[in-house]
Design a protein around this motif. Structure first.
Motif, mmCIF file in Angstrom:
data_model
loop_
_atom_site.group_PDB
_atom_site.id
_atom_site.type_symbol
_atom_site.label_atom_id
_atom_site.label_comp_id
_atom_site.label_asym_id
_atom_site.label_seq_id
_atom_site.Cartn_x
_atom_site.Cartn_y
_atom_site.Cartn_z
ATOM 1 N N GLY A 1 0.887 -1.219 -0.017
ATOM 2 C CA GLY A 1 -0.110 0.048 0.160
ATOM 3 C C GLY A 1 0.777 1.127 -0.115
ATOM 4 O O GLY A 1 2.050 1.143 -0.167
ATOM 5 N N ARG A 2 0.310 2.319 0.154
ATOM 6 C CA ARG A 2 0.759 3.813 0.143
ATOM 7 C C ARG A 2 0.196 4.524 1.433
ATOM 8 O O ARG A 2 -0.895 4.306 1.652
ATOM 9 C CB ARG A 2 0.669 4.511 -1.456
ATOM 10 N N LEU B 1 -1.334 7.183 3.306
ATOM 11 C CA LEU B 1 -1.891 8.535 2.873
ATOM 12 C C LEU B 1 -1.778 9.428 3.839
ATOM 13 O O LEU B 1 -1.974 10.656 3.439
ATOM 14 C CB LEU B 1 -3.579 7.765 2.971
ATOM 15 N N THR B 2 -1.857 9.206 5.181
ATOM 16 C CA THR B 2 -1.718 10.273 6.139
ATOM 17 C C THR B 2 -0.876 9.604 7.424
ATOM 18 O O THR B 2 -0.637 8.231 7.623
ATOM 19 C CB THR B 2 -2.943 10.489 6.885
ATOM 20 N N THR C 1 -2.454 6.179 7.961
ATOM 21 C CA THR C 1 -3.514 5.436 7.031
ATOM 22 C C THR C 1 -2.749 4.957 5.756
ATOM 23 O O THR C 1 -2.245 5.783 4.991
ATOM 24 C CB THR C 1 -4.688 6.532 6.853
ATOM 25 N N THR D 1 -3.447 3.314 2.126
ATOM 26 C CA THR D 1 -4.482 2.785 0.888
ATOM 27 C C THR D 1 -3.938 1.744 0.292
ATOM 28 O O THR D 1 -2.790 1.792 -0.013
ATOM 29 C CB THR D 1 -4.525 4.172 -0.094
ATOM 30 N N LEU D 2 -4.762 0.739 0.400
ATOM 31 C CA LEU D 2 -4.415 -0.500 -0.444
ATOM 32 C C LEU D 2 -4.726 -0.561 -1.861
ATOM 33 O O LEU D 2 -5.507 0.434 -2.268
ATOM 34 C CB LEU D 2 -5.253 -1.778 0.153
ATOM 35 N N GLY E 1 -8.291 0.351 -3.082
ATOM 36 C CA GLY E 1 -8.781 1.476 -2.481
ATOM 37 C C GLY E 1 -9.222 1.623 -1.101
ATOM 38 O O GLY E 1 -9.481 2.490 -0.733
ATOM 39 N N ASP E 2 -9.201 0.418 -0.588
ATOM 40 C CA ASP E 2 -9.982 0.155 0.875
ATOM 41 C C ASP E 2 -8.333 0.998 1.604
ATOM 42 O O ASP E 2 -7.328 0.952 1.261
ATOM 43 C CB ASP E 2 -9.549 -1.355 1.468
ATOM 44 N N THR E 3 -8.736 1.261 2.817
ATOM 45 C CA THR E 3 -7.661 1.833 3.861
ATOM 46 C C THR E 3 -7.494 0.990 5.056
ATOM 47 O O THR E 3 -8.364 0.345 5.509
ATOM 48 C CB THR E 3 -8.024 3.336 4.087
ATOM 49 N N GLU F 1 3.992 10.604 3.404
ATOM 50 C CA GLU F 1 2.682 10.570 2.630
ATOM 51 C C GLU F 1 3.302 10.071 1.099
ATOM 52 O O GLU F 1 4.152 10.617 0.609
ATOM 53 C CB GLU F 1 1.911 11.719 2.570
#
Length: 70
Positions: A12-13, A15-16, A27, A29-30, A33-35, A52
């Motif tokens: 994932g990446r 996000l916050t 947080t 993001t997979l 699109g799920d987190t 981020e």
């Protein structure tokens, strides 16, 4: 390098990122699109310096999971 050997692993990446004292909340993001909300010991966050959009691997052992139904 470091290799994850746990039961679950997802790329994932970040996000916050929120510093909460002893832990830092990430947080992630997979790809679908799920987190996922991850709590990382702040000493590790300082060591790795997650920012981020940083690519990360999220993983945990099955016995540590708590599944909640919506």
């Amino acid at each position: 390098g470091w290799t994850w050997t746990g039961d679950n692993a997802f790329s994932g990446r970040v996000l916050t990122k929120t510093y909460l004292g002893e832990v830092t909340a990430l947080t992630v993001t997979l790809p679908a699109g799920d987190t996922v909300l991850c709590h990382v010991p702040s000493r590790l966050e300082q060591q790795f310096g997650y920012q981020e959009a940083t690519a990360v691997l999220v993983g945990w052992q099955a016995q540590d999971a708590h599944v909640l139904q919506e």
